[in-house]
Design an enzyme around this catalytic site. Structure first.
Site, PDB file in Angstrom:
ATOM      1  N   THR A  55       1.202  -0.050   5.330  1.00  0.00           N
ATOM      2  CA  THR A  55       0.646  -0.177   6.685  1.00  0.00           C
ATOM      3  C   THR A  55      -0.860  -0.380   6.638  1.00  0.00           C
ATOM      4  O   THR A  55      -1.416  -1.203   7.361  1.00  0.00           O
ATOM      5  CB  THR A  55       1.000   1.059   7.531  1.00  0.00           C
ATOM      6  OG1 THR A  55       2.426   1.197   7.584  1.00  0.00           O
ATOM      7  CG2 THR A  55       0.451   0.953   8.946  1.00  0.00           C
ATOM      8  N   CYS A  56      -1.510   0.361   5.753  1.00  0.00           N
ATOM      9  CA  CYS A  56      -2.962   0.294   5.629  1.00  0.00           C
ATOM     10  C   CYS A  56      -3.425  -1.089   5.181  1.00  0.00           C
ATOM     11  O   CYS A  56      -4.399  -1.632   5.694  1.00  0.00           O
ATOM     12  CB  CYS A  56      -3.442   1.346   4.636  1.00  0.00           C
ATOM     13  SG  CYS A  56      -2.793   3.005   4.949  1.00  0.00           S
TER      14      CYS A  56
END
Length: 182
Positions: A55-56
């Site tokens: 996600t990052c």
């Protein structure tokens, strides 16, 4: 954490490029304080569970990187990405993401994150102590607006994402600008 709270004063252990060092790895250690990053500026700070995580690396960091000009137009001087990772990892992640606009802050020991009340165990993923995902608009070292993902807890089974997204922060900045103008 909430608006009006002053950021904790800590020292970050960073590695900075210095050609005077020479060799294939021309970096030296440089201590930076909370004031070095936040004094006299209005910035976005976002923190996440780990460099190189899905996600990052796919959404949050690239979204802030691509949206930098729009944030600047809303009165933001800089954007900082923090993680409980050491400077070596953060620098390599920044390099792999081709960052030009977002600066990374290594909170290798988790001291800043702990003092923010955002340090959680991620042992269920083999990470150890890491940051809960959050973002803040910070003016001169004081939290102006706070965006925390729901469910803050140790070993959370999911990685919530939305509150701390660049899109959500931009909506907030635009809404507060419209309210101030009215």
């Amino acid at each position: 954490m909430k608006a009006g709270v002053k950021l904790p004063d800590v020292t970050f252990k960073t590695r900075v490029r210095d050609e005077a060092v020479g060799g294939p790895n021309p970096f030296r250690w440089e201590d930076k304080s909370t004031a070095d990053y936040f004094a006299g500026k209005r910035v976005v700070l976002f923190s996440l569970p780990g460099a190189f995580t899905p996600t990052c690396s796919t959404y949050q960091l690239p979204g802030f990187e691509k949206g930098f000009a729009d944030f600047k137009a809303e009165g933001i001087d800089g954007i900082y990405c923090m993680s409980v990772n050491d400077s070596f990892v953060m620098n390599k992640w920044a390099e792999s993401q081709n960052l030009e606009n977002v600066d990374v802050i290594p909170d290798g020991s988790g001291e800043f994150t702990r003092k923010m009340g955002m340090l959680v165990a991620k042992d269920n993923l083999g990470f150890g102590a890491r940051s809960w995902r959050y973002a803040a608009i910070v003016k001169d070292g004081v939290v102006e607006a706070w965006f925390e993902e729901p469910g803050l807890s140790d070993n959370h089974g999911e990685d919530p994402y939305g509150e701390s997204s660049p899109e959500n922060l931009m909506k907030h900045l635009q809404a507060t600008k419209e309210t101030a103008a009215a």
